[in-house]
Design an enzyme around this catalytic site. Sequence first.
Site, PDB file in Angstrom:
ATOM      1  CE1 TYR A 273       9.664  31.979  -1.796  1.00 52.58           C
ATOM      2  CE2 TYR A 273      10.172  29.646  -1.513  1.00 52.58           C
ATOM      3  CZ  TYR A 273       9.654  30.688  -2.276  1.00 52.58           C
ATOM      4  OH  TYR A 273       9.130  30.438  -3.517  1.00 52.58           O
TER       5      TYR A 273
ATOM      6  CE  LYS B  46      -0.153  -0.514   5.015  1.00 53.47           C
ATOM      7  NZ  LYS B  46      -0.950  -0.793   6.200  1.00 53.47           N
TER       8      LYS B  46
ATOM      9  NE  ARG C 236      -6.743   0.021  11.445  1.00 55.66           N
ATOM     10  CZ  ARG C 236      -5.497  -0.075  10.981  1.00 55.66           C
ATOM     11  NH1 ARG C 236      -4.705   0.992  10.951  1.00 55.66           N
ATOM     12  NH2 ARG C 236      -5.023  -1.227  10.558  1.00 55.66           N
TER      13      ARG C 236
HETATM   14  C1  LIG Z   1      -0.173  -1.760   6.807  1.00 55.60           C
HETATM   15  C2  LIG Z   1      -0.738  -2.982   7.422  1.00 55.60           C
HETATM   16  C3  LIG Z   1       0.082  -4.094   7.659  1.00 55.60           C
HETATM   17  C4  LIG Z   1       1.575  -4.068   7.494  1.00 55.60           C
HETATM   18  O1  LIG Z   1       2.099  -3.555   8.688  1.00 55.60           O
HETATM   19  P1  LIG Z   1       3.656  -3.356   8.937  1.00 55.60           P
HETATM   20  O2  LIG Z   1       3.745  -2.926  10.357  1.00 55.60           O
HETATM   21  O3  LIG Z   1       4.124  -2.285   7.999  1.00 55.60           O
HETATM   22  O4  LIG Z   1       4.316  -4.649   8.692  1.00 55.60           O
HETATM   23  C5  LIG Z   1      -0.542  -5.238   8.136  1.00 55.60           C
HETATM   24  N1  LIG Z   1      -1.866  -5.269   8.375  1.00 55.60           N
HETATM   25  C6  LIG Z   1      -2.670  -4.210   8.195  1.00 55.60           C
HETATM   26  C7  LIG Z   1      -4.130  -4.325   8.490  1.00 55.60           C
HETATM   27  C8  LIG Z   1      -2.133  -3.022   7.725  1.00 55.60           C
HETATM   28  O5  LIG Z   1      -2.933  -1.961   7.556  1.00 55.60           O
END
Ligand SMILES: *Cc1c(COP(=O)(O)O)cnc(C)c1O
Length: 371
Positions: A262, A35, A129
């Site tokens: 700036y 992601k 969540r």
């Molecule tokens: C982003 C995410 C992960 C990966 O987590 P890391 O700590 O970066 O390994 C796993 N599960 C969910 C639900 C996430 O949102």
Amino acid sequence: MKRAWIECSKKDLKHNLDLIQSRMAGGCEVMAAIKADGYGCGILETAAALDELNIHAFCVACLKEAIQLREKGFKQEILIMGYTPLEQIKEVCRYDLIQTVVDLAYAKQLDLLKLKVKVHIKIDTGMHRLGERAENIENIKKIYQCSNLQILGIYSHICANDLSRKRDAEYAENQLRLFDEVILQLVSDGIDVKKAHIQSSYSIFQFPQCHYDYARIGAAMYGVLATRKDAEAIAPELKPILSLKSQVVDIHVLKKGESAGYDLQFLAEKDSVLATLSIGYVDGVPRALSCGKGKVLIQGTVCPIVGRICMDQLLVDVSEIAENVRLTDEAILIGKQGKSEISIYDVAEACDSIPVEIMGRLGSRVDRIYL
Ligand SMILES: *Cc1c(COP(=O)(O)O)cnc(C)c1O
């Protein structure tokens, strides 16, 4: 000539994955979290590197990211971990993706669509969540009665990762216990839960003995944890894979008393030489690193960022290497040059952030390459 670019190391990615896989129980596979543009490393570039390393499963935050992968021809299993609006579920099916069921109400809505959408069920074991609460076992069982869902897995997420607090470790262990209890109850009811997963980067190193089907790994695969201290404590072998680079595009000689940038935020206390780099805050160099808080490497020398970081450019005091600095010299904002290094932790610490926030905010116009 490039203005700003991100280099990721395939060798270090493999090293990190080998390390992670060595901590996982037999039969557990990495589901790679790509992601947020592959945590800044580039979603397509990272997917291609992972494909070469035989990674069979990806997880992303949203439909858009998943479609981007399918349109480039990636055949891996892709789990969408976020909520997808009902009117977009057709796309989930069309692109053969897996949607997360965020609770019973959502499952019922998906069921009414009669699309046989592939799903994994999210269980809330304490993060609060997304997910149906672990305690609501009757609701969870009802999700399995939705006959228009193709239920291929069940998962949860551990949220207590602060290693400095005993409370967090206990909380995480309780999350694992709640998840196991849900699975046991379902199995005892004759339900085949298929793929079960709860671990991510921290829990792989904290609770390596777990026996799930997948571990969803992001941060650790890219070689980072939230803090340098955590990495030193539980995974000192991880290697951050990302470097951020730019180059010198102009050089200015200033007399003592002149100012630059700036709001005249740089004032030369002596005759000085400044180099202009073609990278700015829109490219992901945090503006909080202005006025000496951040450093870059040029010719292996640590040079302070001076004045306010601009949208597309920034100024560096190169007085120390004034004799040698040249146009097009490479400048390292994150990474190594010769024996010197500015680590992702240095940058995160200087602006009170964490590595994955810095990485995830790197700008879209910065080129990404895996070497
Ligand atoms: C982003 C995410 C992960 C990966 O987590 P890391 O700590 O970066 O390994 C796993 N599960 C969910 C639900 C996430 O949102």
